[in-house]
Scaffold this motif. Sequence first.
Motif, PDB file in Angstrom:
ATOM      1  N   THR A 111     -25.266 -38.562   7.221  1.00 25.27           N
ATOM      2  CA  THR A 111     -23.770 -38.399   7.348  1.00 25.27           C
ATOM      3  C   THR A 111     -23.169 -38.649   8.571  1.00 25.27           C
ATOM      4  O   THR A 111     -21.874 -39.190   8.553  1.00 25.27           O
ATOM      5  CB  THR A 111     -23.693 -36.916   7.180  1.00 25.27           C
ATOM      6  OG1 THR A 111     -24.403 -36.458   6.171  1.00 25.27           O
ATOM      7  CG2 THR A 111     -22.295 -36.355   7.084  1.00 25.27           C
ATOM      8  N   LYS A 112     -23.583 -38.254   9.679  1.00 25.07           N
ATOM      9  CA  LYS A 112     -22.911 -38.966  10.811  1.00 25.07           C
ATOM     10  C   LYS A 112     -22.916 -40.647  11.030  1.00 25.07           C
ATOM     11  O   LYS A 112     -21.783 -40.839  11.793  1.00 25.07           O
ATOM     12  CB  LYS A 112     -23.862 -38.131  11.955  1.00 25.07           C
ATOM     13  CG  LYS A 112     -23.688 -36.545  12.239  1.00 25.07           C
ATOM     14  CD  LYS A 112     -24.617 -36.134  13.353  1.00 25.07           C
ATOM     15  CE  LYS A 112     -24.334 -34.685  13.377  1.00 25.07           C
ATOM     16  NZ  LYS A 112     -25.139 -34.067  14.506  1.00 25.07           N
ATOM     17  N   VAL A 113     -23.955 -40.805  10.697  1.00 27.94           N
ATOM     18  CA  VAL A 113     -23.755 -42.546  10.803  1.00 27.94           C
ATOM     19  C   VAL A 113     -22.762 -43.107   9.749  1.00 27.94           C
ATOM     20  O   VAL A 113     -21.912 -44.047  10.195  1.00 27.94           O
ATOM     21  CB  VAL A 113     -25.408 -43.212  10.119  1.00 27.94           C
ATOM     22  CG1 VAL A 113     -25.132 -44.821  10.222  1.00 27.94           C
ATOM     23  CG2 VAL A 113     -26.320 -42.836  11.197  1.00 27.94           C
ATOM     24  N   LYS A 114     -22.546 -42.357   8.630  1.00 25.82           N
ATOM     25  CA  LYS A 114     -21.392 -42.699   7.808  1.00 25.82           C
ATOM     26  C   LYS A 114     -19.973 -42.651   8.356  1.00 25.82           C
ATOM     27  O   LYS A 114     -19.050 -43.253   8.159  1.00 25.82           O
ATOM     28  CB  LYS A 114     -21.499 -42.184   6.364  1.00 25.82           C
ATOM     29  CG  LYS A 114     -22.727 -42.616   5.570  1.00 25.82           C
ATOM     30  CD  LYS A 114     -22.709 -41.954   4.256  1.00 25.82           C
ATOM     31  CE  LYS A 114     -23.689 -42.586   3.223  1.00 25.82           C
ATOM     32  NZ  LYS A 114     -23.897 -42.048   1.921  1.00 25.82           N
ATOM     33  N   ASP A 115     -20.127 -41.500   9.090  1.00 30.37           N
ATOM     34  CA  ASP A 115     -18.815 -41.077   9.829  1.00 30.37           C
ATOM     35  C   ASP A 115     -18.358 -42.249  10.720  1.00 30.37           C
ATOM     36  O   ASP A 115     -17.174 -42.467  10.946  1.00 30.37           O
ATOM     37  CB  ASP A 115     -18.946 -39.790  10.431  1.00 30.37           C
ATOM     38  CG  ASP A 115     -18.971 -38.598   9.521  1.00 30.37           C
ATOM     39  OD1 ASP A 115     -18.760 -38.710   8.260  1.00 30.37           O
ATOM     40  OD2 ASP A 115     -19.410 -37.459   9.933  1.00 30.37           O
ATOM     41  N   ILE A 116     -19.326 -42.502  11.563  1.00 30.12           N
ATOM     42  CA  ILE A 116     -19.077 -43.870  12.436  1.00 30.12           C
ATOM     43  C   ILE A 116     -18.730 -44.999  11.814  1.00 30.12           C
ATOM     44  O   ILE A 116     -17.703 -45.509  12.241  1.00 30.12           O
ATOM     45  CB  ILE A 116     -20.445 -43.954  13.362  1.00 30.12           C
ATOM     46  CG1 ILE A 116     -20.859 -42.658  14.285  1.00 30.12           C
ATOM     47  CG2 ILE A 116     -20.426 -45.153  14.506  1.00 30.12           C
ATOM     48  CD1 ILE A 116     -22.079 -42.757  15.070  1.00 30.12           C
ATOM     49  N   LEU A 117     -19.649 -45.197  10.753  1.00 34.85           N
ATOM     50  CA  LEU A 117     -18.796 -46.506  10.123  1.00 34.85           C
ATOM     51  C   LEU A 117     -17.396 -46.476   9.428  1.00 34.85           C
ATOM     52  O   LEU A 117     -16.937 -47.496   9.336  1.00 34.85           O
ATOM     53  CB  LEU A 117     -20.075 -46.651   8.810  1.00 34.85           C
ATOM     54  CG  LEU A 117     -21.710 -46.935   9.222  1.00 34.85           C
ATOM     55  CD1 LEU A 117     -22.345 -47.278   8.344  1.00 34.85           C
ATOM     56  CD2 LEU A 117     -21.484 -48.417   9.991  1.00 34.85           C
ATOM     57  N   ALA A 118     -17.191 -45.160   9.017  1.00 35.00           N
ATOM     58  CA  ALA A 118     -15.878 -44.953   8.493  1.00 35.00           C
ATOM     59  C   ALA A 118     -15.015 -45.126   9.471  1.00 35.00           C
ATOM     60  O   ALA A 118     -13.863 -45.804   9.455  1.00 35.00           O
ATOM     61  CB  ALA A 118     -15.834 -43.603   7.892  1.00 35.00           C
ATOM     62  N   TYR A 119     -15.127 -44.846  10.700  1.00 33.49           N
ATOM     63  CA  TYR A 119     -14.255 -44.993  12.041  1.00 33.49           C
ATOM     64  C   TYR A 119     -14.207 -46.466  12.285  1.00 33.49           C
ATOM     65  O   TYR A 119     -13.102 -47.069  12.401  1.00 33.49           O
ATOM     66  CB  TYR A 119     -14.729 -44.204  13.027  1.00 33.49           C
ATOM     67  CG  TYR A 119     -14.037 -44.656  14.683  1.00 33.49           C
ATOM     68  CD1 TYR A 119     -12.772 -44.553  14.784  1.00 33.49           C
ATOM     69  CD2 TYR A 119     -14.802 -45.304  15.310  1.00 33.49           C
ATOM     70  CE1 TYR A 119     -12.147 -44.904  15.909  1.00 33.49           C
ATOM     71  CE2 TYR A 119     -14.394 -45.628  16.470  1.00 33.49           C
ATOM     72  CZ  TYR A 119     -12.970 -45.583  16.787  1.00 33.49           C
ATOM     73  OH  TYR A 119     -12.274 -46.078  18.049  1.00 33.49           O
TER      74      TYR A 119
END
Length: 431
Positions: A111-119
Amino acid sequence: MRDISMILKSVWKSLFVFSAISVIAVSTVNAQDAKEGRTLFKAKCSSCHALDHKVVGPALEGVSDRHPEAFLLKWIPNNAAMIAAGDPAAVKLFNDNGKVPMTTFPELDETKVKDILAYIKEGEPKPTGDAAAAAAPKDDSTSGLSIAGIVAIVVLAIVILVILGRASKLLERLILQKQGIEIEEDVPLKVGVRKMFKNKKFVMFFILCLIICLGSFGWMGMWNTGVHTGYQPVQPIKFSHELHAGINQIDCQYCHNGAFKSKNATIPSLNVCMNCHKAVQARDKYDGEISPEIKKIYSALGYDPETQKYDESKSKPMEWVRVHNLPDFAYFNHSQHVVVAEDAIRKAKGLQPNEPVCFACHGPVNTMEEIYQYSPLTMKWCINCHKETDISGQKNNAFYAKVIEAHEKIKKGEKITPALLGGLECGKCHY
């Protein structure tokens, strides 16, 4: 038939509302993900990566287009494991970036990696119209025309006052003449001054005052010769002690490490600056461009931030201007004061535990935008400090323990050599 039509309309309305809510919810989640991703990126990734330019690692803008999401979800938390396992894409990426090992982040879940990728995909949030207007610099300068107008009004007012004064005096003289009152003629200024200077007492008084004034100015001038309190030369780089020592709380000895072990505090080499400024470039304050002051560091070192390589043929020394400059005949040892007498100086100057002992002489450096000479550094100033500083409580200080030991040996009539008193220290003979 009519009932069926109504039922279908209700279903379509429900589907429409559900779809709208879903879109809003997804948009909200994405916004939250990007916001959380920005926080994670700043904490975990920004020391080696930027979105639009290379730092230590490559620019991350468009990384989702260059690599599949499944690969990035494994690579970011534990790239070392993928390289060790011989994953072809991981090995290629590692080799393409100079085989520089990337930090692993096992604490980052999917989830956190996807958050970073979204940013990374969304990019840095753009300021709104109101925020941009608030951030825009205001023009506080006064126009030259306004200043000229004010000056003209003041001059005109003075002229009017002079004219009214003379008119008033003339009317007064006319009224007195009509009343038959005799008017004394005005004594010209030049005649009055001549009469004054023919008076011997006045001449003696004038000469005495002149001698006192000139003597006072001469004494003050000689007394302050070589005293440079407040001296603040223009430096080749506008280095802010307020930012580094104050806001960022970087310890003094990180840059001036000689102060704790030698006579001189030393000026740090630009390589020390590069420990931080290879990555820290203040682009956010200059519309994506590197700070002009940081560019000066790169220029002096012959460093190319794009290729991250040094060209020694382009390097040149940074010509700092010395601020605190003692006469050649004065010997001052930083380590003697900063290490040996630290506790005594702190007590004498009332320094707080979180304030470095450097403040005793150099003043509140952590509030200085650009460094200047805070203390007079005169002989009188030093002697007063040596008279007032109490060292009687320095019982656990090795330096004073040796002095006491030497005195005890003298009392007993034992042999005392210069070596026991520090005569083998390099600084006793060599500058």
